[in-house]
Design a protein around this motif. Structure first.
Motif, short mmCIF file in Angstrom:
data_model
loop_
_atom_site.label_atom_id
_atom_site.label_comp_id
_atom_site.label_asym_id
_atom_site.label_seq_id
_atom_site.Cartn_x
_atom_site.Cartn_y
_atom_site.Cartn_z
N UNK A 95 0.82 -1.20 0.00
CA UNK A 95 0.00 0.00 0.00
C UNK A 95 0.86 1.26 0.00
N UNK A 96 2.00 1.19 0.70
CA UNK A 96 2.93 2.31 0.73
C UNK A 96 3.50 2.58 -0.66
N UNK A 97 3.90 1.48 -1.36
CA UNK A 97 4.45 1.62 -2.70
C UNK A 97 3.42 2.12 -3.70
N UNK A 98 2.16 1.78 -3.47
CA UNK A 98 1.10 2.17 -4.39
C UNK A 98 0.66 3.62 -4.16
N UNK A 99 0.60 4.03 -2.91
CA UNK A 99 -0.04 5.31 -2.58
C UNK A 99 0.93 6.46 -2.36
N UNK A 100 2.14 6.19 -1.96
CA UNK A 100 3.06 7.28 -1.66
C UNK A 100 3.43 8.04 -2.93
N UNK A 101 3.36 9.35 -2.90
CA UNK A 101 3.60 10.19 -4.08
C UNK A 101 5.02 10.06 -4.60
N UNK A 102 5.95 9.64 -3.77
CA UNK A 102 7.33 9.51 -4.22
C UNK A 102 7.51 8.44 -5.29
N UNK A 103 6.55 7.52 -5.38
CA UNK A 103 6.65 6.43 -6.35
C UNK A 103 5.78 6.68 -7.59
N UNK A 104 5.26 7.89 -7.72
CA UNK A 104 4.38 8.20 -8.86
C UNK A 104 5.18 8.27 -10.15
#
Length: 276
Positions: A33-42
């Protein structure tokens, strides 16, 4: 005899293992969920200005190895991914789609954290020019298509136009309109011929592969353009015979322009009405 009841130690180990498994699954879920939602991974769209991207970053797509393949076409392969996490990008699917882009023979797709995708492109290399329309006896075409030949690679794939200039022979006996299997087989005849000729192949301007038993080449030689009938084997040897005897042939027949080299012990001058 009554069954032995589980010992407290066994029960404790079972409960502990279950708790560990639940903990691992929960941690994986939280990480995902962190990888999906965190803006740094956009994964950011390279066409959008940096100030309008998540976190203000510039585009997240890097392309290497592309000279003729369209950057816009490569970027379009990832159109559905822009604005979402790089974690969600189906790498194998994107690689398969990249291989359908004009000029791309193969491609690699690599994910670099936190939010970059690097595409490595291996482009197709043209080996000859071909006519774009269907042709006649030698695969030539009439009209505008004859004036604007297409490029073809070693697999028989017809390539889109490019601004680059290529010094390549024109391949007769095949056109862009032919089925891919036909194009591939006839391009292979060209490649086999040119490989056998070695350095002499650099002077060849046309190769006619319409008759698999009698390949023909045209080239400028000693101030004249000559057409050589080479048959289906011993191309280098037959070309050497031509080089060695052409001056003598021209002395006997100044108009000699088409030579039949299919017999190893003689060279026959072919008159225009006899050429087939």
């Amino acid at each position: 005899m009554p069954r032995a009841l589980p010992t407290p130690r066994w029960i404790a180990w079972t409960v502990a293992a279950a708790l560990v498994l639940v903990g691992v699954l929960y941690s994986f879920h939280r990480l995902e969920q962190f990888l999906i939602r965190d803006a740094r991974f956009t994964f950011n769209d390279p066409a959008v200005p940096a100030g309008n991207q998540s976190g203000g970053d510039s585009g997240s797509l890097d392309i290497t190895g592309s000279t003729h393949a369209s950057a816009q076409a490569i970027q379009a392969v990832f159109a559905a991914d822009y604005g979402s996490s790089v974690y969600l990008i189906p790498m194998s699917d994107r690689r398969d789609t990249l291989r359908t882009v004009d000029w791309i023979k193969d491609a690699s797709v690599a994910r670099f954290w936190p939010n970059r995708i690097v595409v490595g492109v291996s482009e197709r290399k043209p080996v000859a020019f071909v006519n774009q329309g269907s042709g006649g006896r030698s695969g030539t075409s009439a009209g505008a298509d004859a004036k604007h030949p297409a490029l073809i690679d070693e697999e028989g794939v017809v390539l889109p136009p490019t601004q680059d200039r290529f010094t390549l022979p024109t391949l007769l006996g095949v056109s862009a309109a032919d089925p891919i299997a036909t194009r591939r087989e006839r391009v292979q005849r060209l490649l086999d011929l040119m490989k056998d000729l070695g350095n002499a192949s650099h002077a060849v301007s046309e190769v006619d592969v319409s008759d698999p038993d009698n390949l023909k080449i045209s080239e400028p030689f000693d101030g004249h353009v000559v057409t050589l009938l080479l048959g289906d084997r011993n191309f280098a040897l037959r070309h050497q015979n031509f080089v060695g005897y052409f001056a003598e042939i021209r002395r006997k027949d100044p108009k000699a322009a088409v030579l039949d080299l299919r017999l190893e012990d003689r060279i026959t001058v072919v008159k225009e009405q006899d050429e087939k």
